[in-house]
Design a protein around this motif. Sequence first.
Motif, PDB file in Angstrom:
ATOM      1  N   PHE A  17      46.333  53.507  45.094  1.00 53.99           N
ATOM      2  CA  PHE A  17      46.554  53.192  43.681  1.00 53.99           C
ATOM      3  C   PHE A  17      47.729  52.238  43.507  1.00 53.99           C
ATOM      4  O   PHE A  17      47.674  51.328  42.675  1.00 53.99           O
ATOM      5  CB  PHE A  17      46.734  54.475  42.875  1.00 53.99           C
ATOM      6  CG  PHE A  17      45.509  55.338  42.916  1.00 53.99           C
ATOM      7  CD1 PHE A  17      44.400  55.021  42.153  1.00 53.99           C
ATOM      8  CD2 PHE A  17      45.445  56.432  43.764  1.00 53.99           C
ATOM      9  CE1 PHE A  17      43.245  55.789  42.214  1.00 53.99           C
ATOM     10  CE2 PHE A  17      44.299  57.207  43.833  1.00 53.99           C
ATOM     11  CZ  PHE A  17      43.195  56.887  43.060  1.00 53.99           C
ATOM     12  N   LEU A  18      48.788  52.424  44.286  1.00 52.19           N
ATOM     13  CA  LEU A  18      49.936  51.516  44.222  1.00 52.19           C
ATOM     14  C   LEU A  18      49.537  50.116  44.679  1.00 52.19           C
ATOM     15  O   LEU A  18      49.945  49.112  44.083  1.00 52.19           O
ATOM     16  CB  LEU A  18      51.097  52.056  45.053  1.00 52.19           C
ATOM     17  CG  LEU A  18      51.683  53.388  44.572  1.00 52.19           C
ATOM     18  CD1 LEU A  18      52.714  53.905  45.562  1.00 52.19           C
ATOM     19  CD2 LEU A  18      52.269  53.255  43.180  1.00 52.19           C
ATOM     20  N   LYS A  24      46.523  43.883  41.174  1.00 55.73           N
ATOM     21  CA  LYS A  24      46.210  43.473  39.807  1.00 55.73           C
ATOM     22  C   LYS A  24      47.361  42.708  39.177  1.00 55.73           C
ATOM     23  O   LYS A  24      47.144  41.731  38.447  1.00 55.73           O
ATOM     24  CB  LYS A  24      45.856  44.701  38.964  1.00 55.73           C
ATOM     25  CG  LYS A  24      44.522  45.332  39.311  1.00 55.73           C
ATOM     26  CD  LYS A  24      44.369  46.672  38.623  1.00 55.73           C
ATOM     27  CE  LYS A  24      43.112  47.389  39.057  1.00 55.73           C
ATOM     28  NZ  LYS A  24      43.149  47.889  40.425  1.00 55.73           N
ATOM     29  N   LEU A  25      48.585  43.130  39.445  1.00 52.87           N
ATOM     30  CA  LEU A  25      49.748  42.448  38.884  1.00 52.87           C
ATOM     31  C   LEU A  25      50.008  41.117  39.573  1.00 52.87           C
ATOM     32  O   LEU A  25      50.402  40.142  38.936  1.00 52.87           O
ATOM     33  CB  LEU A  25      50.988  43.347  38.982  1.00 52.87           C
ATOM     34  CG  LEU A  25      50.945  44.609  38.129  1.00 52.87           C
ATOM     35  CD1 LEU A  25      52.099  45.537  38.488  1.00 52.87           C
ATOM     36  CD2 LEU A  25      50.976  44.270  36.648  1.00 52.87           C
ATOM     37  N   GLY A  26      49.781  41.071  40.887  1.00 49.25           N
ATOM     38  CA  GLY A  26      50.047  39.858  41.649  1.00 49.25           C
ATOM     39  C   GLY A  26      48.997  38.773  41.484  1.00 49.25           C
ATOM     40  O   GLY A  26      49.317  37.585  41.477  1.00 49.25           O
ATOM     41  N   VAL A  31      40.095  40.647  39.556  1.00 49.36           N
ATOM     42  CA  VAL A  31      39.754  41.870  38.821  1.00 49.36           C
ATOM     43  C   VAL A  31      39.330  41.516  37.396  1.00 49.36           C
ATOM     44  O   VAL A  31      38.386  42.095  36.864  1.00 49.36           O
ATOM     45  CB  VAL A  31      40.925  42.873  38.834  1.00 49.36           C
ATOM     46  CG1 VAL A  31      40.605  44.096  38.000  1.00 49.36           C
ATOM     47  CG2 VAL A  31      41.254  43.274  40.250  1.00 49.36           C
ATOM     48  N   SER A  32      40.014  40.559  36.787  1.00 49.88           N
ATOM     49  CA  SER A  32      39.634  40.117  35.442  1.00 49.88           C
ATOM     50  C   SER A  32      38.204  39.590  35.434  1.00 49.88           C
ATOM     51  O   SER A  32      37.439  39.871  34.504  1.00 49.88           O
ATOM     52  CB  SER A  32      40.589  39.026  34.949  1.00 49.88           C
ATOM     53  OG  SER A  32      41.889  39.543  34.808  1.00 49.88           O
ATOM     54  N   ALA A  33      37.842  38.838  36.471  1.00 48.52           N
ATOM     55  CA  ALA A  33      36.480  38.305  36.555  1.00 48.52           C
ATOM     56  C   ALA A  33      35.458  39.434  36.696  1.00 48.52           C
ATOM     57  O   ALA A  33      34.394  39.395  36.066  1.00 48.52           O
ATOM     58  CB  ALA A  33      36.370  37.345  37.737  1.00 48.52           C
ATOM     59  N   LEU A  44      42.025  44.336  29.834  1.00 45.21           N
ATOM     60  CA  LEU A  44      42.076  45.696  30.402  1.00 45.21           C
ATOM     61  C   LEU A  44      42.750  45.730  31.767  1.00 45.21           C
ATOM     62  O   LEU A  44      43.200  46.790  32.208  1.00 45.21           O
ATOM     63  CB  LEU A  44      40.667  46.283  30.509  1.00 45.21           C
ATOM     64  CG  LEU A  44      40.051  46.779  29.219  1.00 45.21           C
ATOM     65  CD1 LEU A  44      38.629  47.251  29.464  1.00 45.21           C
ATOM     66  CD2 LEU A  44      40.887  47.896  28.617  1.00 45.21           C
ATOM     67  N   VAL A  45      42.837  44.587  32.438  1.00 48.11           N
ATOM     68  CA  VAL A  45      43.472  44.553  33.748  1.00 48.11           C
ATOM     69  C   VAL A  45      44.915  45.058  33.668  1.00 48.11           C
ATOM     70  O   VAL A  45      45.387  45.716  34.599  1.00 48.11           O
ATOM     71  CB  VAL A  45      43.382  43.147  34.390  1.00 48.11           C
ATOM     72  CG1 VAL A  45      44.273  42.142  33.699  1.00 48.11           C
ATOM     73  CG2 VAL A  45      43.686  43.205  35.870  1.00 48.11           C
ATOM     74  N   TRP A  46      45.613  44.790  32.570  1.00 45.65           N
ATOM     75  CA  TRP A  46      47.033  45.169  32.459  1.00 45.65           C
ATOM     76  C   TRP A  46      47.231  46.667  32.265  1.00 45.65           C
ATOM     77  O   TRP A  46      48.027  47.269  32.996  1.00 45.65           O
ATOM     78  CB  TRP A  46      47.707  44.345  31.359  1.00 45.65           C
ATOM     79  CG  TRP A  46      47.522  42.887  31.612  1.00 45.65           C
ATOM     80  CD1 TRP A  46      46.831  41.999  30.834  1.00 45.65           C
ATOM     81  CD2 TRP A  46      47.965  42.143  32.755  1.00 45.65           C
ATOM     82  NE1 TRP A  46      46.832  40.758  31.426  1.00 45.65           N
ATOM     83  CE2 TRP A  46      47.521  40.819  32.602  1.00 45.65           C
ATOM     84  CE3 TRP A  46      48.683  42.466  33.893  1.00 45.65           C
ATOM     85  CZ2 TRP A  46      47.786  39.813  33.526  1.00 45.65           C
ATOM     86  CZ3 TRP A  46      48.947  41.475  34.828  1.00 45.65           C
ATOM     87  CH2 TRP A  46      48.507  40.170  34.638  1.00 45.65           C
ATOM     88  N   PRO A  47      46.534  47.330  31.344  1.00 45.68           N
ATOM     89  CA  PRO A  47      46.710  48.785  31.261  1.00 45.68           C
ATOM     90  C   PRO A  47      46.214  49.507  32.514  1.00 45.68           C
ATOM     91  O   PRO A  47      46.779  50.528  32.909  1.00 45.68           O
ATOM     92  CB  PRO A  47      45.930  49.205  30.016  1.00 45.68           C
ATOM     93  CG  PRO A  47      45.213  48.011  29.523  1.00 45.68           C
ATOM     94  CD  PRO A  47      45.734  46.817  30.228  1.00 45.68           C
TER      95      PRO A  47
END
Length: 123
Positions: A17-18, A24-26, A31-33, A44-47
């Motif tokens: 998970f980390l 996702k942050l980097g 993931v957005s795609a 939704l990628v950010w939450p």
Amino acid sequence: MNDSLNLLGRILIALLFLGGAAQKLGDPVPVSAMIASIGLPVWLVWPVAAFNLIAGLGLIFGPGVRVWALVLAGYCVFTSYFHWQLRADPWQVTIMVKNWSIAGGLLILASTGPGRFVWWGRG
């Protein structure tokens, strides 16, 4: 020894998970795609990244390791649906099966608790 193995297992599961949060942050684009390809909003990628980070740390340090384990088990089963939507790609099916396997381990953790090694609060 059981408490040490429990802690090691929690750390190893939390790394998934980390790592997901870091990915996702980097580099949120892949993931957005994927999120957009199944009709969900890309923001939704950010939450999800924040949830991955907080839940991974909660699994290691507490408090509420049992609750985090249950929540993460549900998250793994829930996100499997999205990988199933992309089942034309065999890798996505593999990820779905992996998610269900991780959910099984998390349910075992939820039933047994974190053992002695919890930094904050109770398991």
